[in-house]
Scaffold this active site. Structure first.
Site, PDB file in Angstrom:
ATOM      1  N   HIS A 181      38.292  37.135  39.582  1.00 12.89           N
ATOM      2  CA  HIS A 181      39.194  38.273  39.703  1.00 12.89           C
ATOM      3  C   HIS A 181      39.385  38.963  38.350  1.00 12.89           C
ATOM      4  O   HIS A 181      39.676  40.156  38.294  1.00 12.89           O
ATOM      5  CB  HIS A 181      40.573  37.831  40.216  1.00 12.89           C
ATOM      6  CG  HIS A 181      40.574  37.340  41.623  1.00 12.89           C
ATOM      7  ND1 HIS A 181      40.254  36.043  41.952  1.00 12.89           N
ATOM      8  CD2 HIS A 181      40.846  37.980  42.788  1.00 12.89           C
ATOM      9  CE1 HIS A 181      40.354  35.897  43.266  1.00 12.89           C
ATOM     10  NE2 HIS A 181      40.703  37.046  43.790  1.00 12.89           N
ATOM     11  N   ASP A 252      32.405  39.540  48.384  1.00 11.92           N
ATOM     12  CA  ASP A 252      33.762  39.332  47.905  1.00 11.92           C
ATOM     13  C   ASP A 252      34.291  40.712  47.481  1.00 11.92           C
ATOM     14  O   ASP A 252      33.538  41.694  47.448  1.00 11.92           O
ATOM     15  CB  ASP A 252      33.777  38.333  46.746  1.00 11.92           C
ATOM     16  CG  ASP A 252      35.109  37.594  46.620  1.00 11.92           C
ATOM     17  OD1 ASP A 252      36.102  38.073  47.200  1.00 11.92           O
ATOM     18  OD2 ASP A 252      35.156  36.556  45.942  1.00 11.92           O
TER      19      ASP A 252
END
Length: 350
Positions: A181, A252
């Site tokens: 992230h 993702d």
């Protein structure tokens, strides 16, 4: 109109006019929900019904709802244990661990299906190497054989509740410390080492157990310079050809830092689709989502991808949580899983 290749998020607990425009765009195929989209069970049921009514075939509705610290909906839903808690039981009593894993998969899926959610991005198949904080207690176990057994049981439970499974994060996110992230993690191991360990759970569940796969935003530097989700080697040569995977591949979130080096949102979309992804997630970045939809307007839909994605629709009707709670299976699952929640989070987190 078939399902498009983009999965978007929405701002709040109701559909705005802007959200409706984005969700009816021909290149949209799904919606991923977050905690901000949830106020209570009745509101969530109304929201999913409204989203499904927008299109035919209806848009896919997904969520990250694994249990432990990754559970988007709380009030009115059963609190679910993290996967590591199931692994701890498995170490003490293999049969009990597998039974609990199946119950956990069923309970998670049954409650989501009851309110109209098609699927959760679960289970996590990463190995608990003790390195990755972002994975941590989301992983079932350190040993591939244990992950395989527990995941197979968990998915049996999911499918028993009418939900397909998405294994993540291919070919394994547990071997790096960094959080994708926030940055692009680099795993410097050779392919043979990854294949002998982290890849094994994915390979063993290629028998139709998994309907979907989500690749990691991780660069396996000794194998390919591109992160797995943008790599034809990982998605085509390994996943499609060597492992014969015929299900859907979900990227993702393309707004994560692990995807930034590929370029802007249009470039990320093109790279992920060219590598072999069937559906692209873009979350928490409406401008990026708009850029992606615009860039894909002239791209011809992939009919094979549309068939793969259509298999992700949930089975059975949304019966409502009240009706589900009246079933003895629900009471039994809650009773046997509740003791796992007393485990110390300090013990469970890596």
């Amino acid at each position: 109109m078939g399902l498009g290749p983009v999965m978007l998020d929405i701002d709040g607990p109701t559909l705005t006019a802007e959200a409706r425009r984005s969700l009816t765009h021909p290149r949209t195929g799904g919606v991923i929900l977050f905690t901000r989209n949830f106020e209570n069970v009745a509101q969530l049921s109304e929201l999913t019904a409204e989203i499904h009514a927008l299109r035919d075939p209806h848009l896919l509705i997904a969520v990250d709802h694994e249990g432990g610290r990754v559970q988007r909906f709380r009030d009115g839903f059963t609190r679910l244990p993290p996967a590591a808690a199931l692994g701890r039981v498995y170490d003490r009593d293999r049969d009990q661990g597998l039974q609990l894993a199946e119950r956990a998969g069923w309970l998670m899926a049954a409650e989501l299906r009851a309110v109209g959610v098609d699927f959760s991005f679960a289970p996590v198949l990463d190995l608990a190497h003790g390195l990755s904080g972002v994975i941590g207690d989301r992983a079932f176990h350190r040993q591939p054989a244990a992950v395989i057994a527990l995941a197979q049981a968990y998915v049996r439970g999911m499918r028993g509740a009418g939900m397909q499974a998405v294994g993540k994060h291919f070919p394994g996110h547990g071997g790096v410390r960094e959080d994708s992230h926030l940055t692009l993690p680099v795993d410097a191991r050779e392919f043979e080492e990854i294949e002998a360990h982290d890849l094994r759970p994915f390979a063993q569940l290629m028998d139709g157990t998994l309907a979907g796969i989500m690749p990691a935003h991780v660069q396996y530097s000794q194998v390919d310079p591109l992160p797995a989700g943008f790599s034809r080697f990982w998605l085509q040569t390994v996943l499609r050809e060597r492992l014969s995977f015929s299900g859907a591949i979900f990227s993702d979130d393309l707004s994560m830092a692990g995807a930034e080096h590929v370029g802007g949102y249009a470039a990320r979309a093109e790279a992920a689709l060219s590598a072999g992804c069937d559906m692209l997630l873009v979350c928490n970045h409406p401008e990026g989502a708009a850029e992606m939809l615009e860039a894909l307007e002239t791209r011809e839909p992939d009919p094979v991808a549309q068939v793969r994605l259509a298999r992700m629709h949930g089975q059975g009707s949304a019966m409502g949580l009240s009706r589900l709670r009246s079933r003895p299976e629900w009471s039994a699952a809650v009773a046997v899983l509740s003791p796992l929640l007393t485990s110390s989070s300090a013990e469970l987190n890596v």
